[in-house]
Motif scaffolding. Structure first.
Motif, short mmCIF file in Angstrom:
data_model
loop_
_atom_site.label_atom_id
_atom_site.label_comp_id
_atom_site.label_asym_id
_atom_site.label_seq_id
_atom_site.Cartn_x
_atom_site.Cartn_y
_atom_site.Cartn_z
N ALA A 71 0.82 -1.09 -0.32
CA ALA A 71 -0.02 0.08 0.05
C ALA A 71 1.12 1.63 0.57
O ALA A 71 2.20 0.95 0.59
N PHE A 72 0.33 2.09 -0.79
CA PHE A 72 1.22 3.17 -0.74
C PHE A 72 1.92 4.23 0.89
O PHE A 72 2.42 4.47 1.17
N SER A 73 0.38 4.02 2.18
CA SER A 73 0.39 4.17 3.59
C SER A 73 1.54 3.64 3.67
O SER A 73 2.48 4.12 4.56
N THR A 74 1.77 2.37 3.58
CA THR A 74 2.65 1.57 4.17
C THR A 74 3.85 1.86 3.66
O THR A 74 5.13 1.64 4.38
N TRP A 75 3.87 2.08 2.29
CA TRP A 75 5.29 3.12 1.67
C TRP A 75 6.13 4.46 2.31
O TRP A 75 6.68 4.02 2.79
N LEU A 76 4.90 4.64 2.49
CA LEU A 76 4.71 6.48 2.70
C LEU A 76 5.30 6.23 4.70
O LEU A 76 6.91 6.78 4.49
N HIS A 77 4.90 5.26 5.06
CA HIS A 77 5.35 5.22 6.94
C HIS A 77 6.67 5.08 7.18
O HIS A 77 7.51 5.39 7.64
N ARG A 78 7.44 3.99 6.17
CA ARG A 78 8.04 3.23 6.33
C ARG A 78 9.17 4.62 6.19
O ARG A 78 10.72 4.74 6.63
N ILE A 79 9.21 5.34 4.85
CA ILE A 79 9.81 6.38 4.52
C ILE A 79 10.04 7.08 5.21
O ILE A 79 10.76 7.85 6.00
N THR A 80 8.84 7.27 6.23
CA THR A 80 8.93 8.37 6.80
C THR A 80 9.69 8.20 8.17
O THR A 80 10.60 9.00 9.23
N LEU A 81 9.45 6.90 8.76
CA LEU A 81 9.94 6.37 9.31
C LEU A 81 11.51 6.40 9.56
O LEU A 81 12.49 6.44 10.31
N ASN A 82 12.67 6.26 7.83
CA ASN A 82 13.88 6.62 8.04
C ASN A 82 14.16 7.83 8.19
O ASN A 82 15.61 7.78 8.09
#
Length: 184
Positions: A71-82
Motif C-alpha cells: 500500500a502507498f501508506s505502508t511505503w510512505l510510513h517506512r520513508i517517514t520512519l527512515n
C-alpha cells in the motif's frame, strides 16, 4: 464519471504524479498531516517540519520505483520512519521546547494552553526514552492510528512482535509518566 475519478486511490495518484504535479500535490495534501503527526512523535515538534519536507522530497524522487505491491501508506510510513531515524542520528537526541508547541485556537485559556503544552512536551520526551523499535510501534499505533498488521508490514516485524513492542512500550511510557508525576 467513475467514483474513482472523483476520489482517486493513492495508487492512482502515485501513478498519475509521475506526469502530473497536481496529482502529487493531492498526495501531499492527503498525507501531510499524518506524516507530520508521526514525525512530531518521533523527533519532536520542532524538527517535524524538516522531516515532513524530507519525506515528500524522497517520495517524489522515489515514485518511479514505487510498484504498488505494498500500500502507498505502508511505503510512505517506512520513508517517514527512515527520515525520522536520520533526523535523530544527525542531531543527537532531540529536545522538545514549549515554544515549539502550537497554541490552541480560540477561546484561548493561557493556563490550559500552558498545561497542554507541558503535557505534550513530557509525552514527547517520554516517547524518546523508549527503544527505537518500541517507539516506532507505539508511534505508528497511537499517532498514525495504524492497525497491528499495517505496522508489521511497515516495520518488517511479525504480528506478535508488533503487539509485544506496543505493550512493552505502553507499559514503559506509563511507568515513566507516573515517575514524573503524570497519571496516565
Amino acid at each position: 464519471m467513475e467514483p474513482t475519478d472523483l476520489h482517486p486511490t493513492d495508487l492512482q495518484l502515485a501513478r498519475q504524479a509521475l506526469r502530473d504535479d497536481s496529482a502529487f500535490e493531492a498526495l501531499v495534501r492527503r498525507h501531510a498531516a499524518g506524516v507530520h503527526r508521526l514525525a512530531a512523535g518521533m523527533v519532536g515538534p520542532g524538527a517535524a517540519d524538516d522531516v515532513v519536507q524530507e519525506v515528500f522530497i524522497a517520495v517524489h524522487r522515489g515514485l518511479k520505483g514505487f510498484r504498488g505491491e505494498a500500500a502507498f501508506s505502508t511505503w510512505l510510513h517506512r520513508i517517514t520512519l527512515n527520515a525520522c531515524h536520520r533526523a535523530i542520528k544527525g542531531k543527537g537526541h532531540p529536545t522538545v521546547s514549549l515554544s515549539d508547541t502550537a497554541e490552541p485556537t480560540a477561546p484561548h485559556d493561557p493556563v490550559r494552553a500552558g498545561e497542554q503544552a507541558d503535557l505534550r512536551a513530557r509525552l514527547a520526551q517520554a516517547l524518546h526514552t523508549l527503544p527505537q523499535d518500541q517507539r516506532e510501534a507505539v508511534s505508528l499505533r497511537e499517532l498514525s492510528g495504524l492497525d497491528y498488521a499495517e505496522i508489521a508490514a511497515i516495520t518488517g516485524a511479525e504480528l506478535g512482535t508488533v503487539k509485544s513492542r506496543i505493550n512493552r512500550g505502553r507499559a514503559a511510557l506509563r511507568d515513566h509518566l507516573t515517575k514524573v508525576g503524570i497519571v496516565p
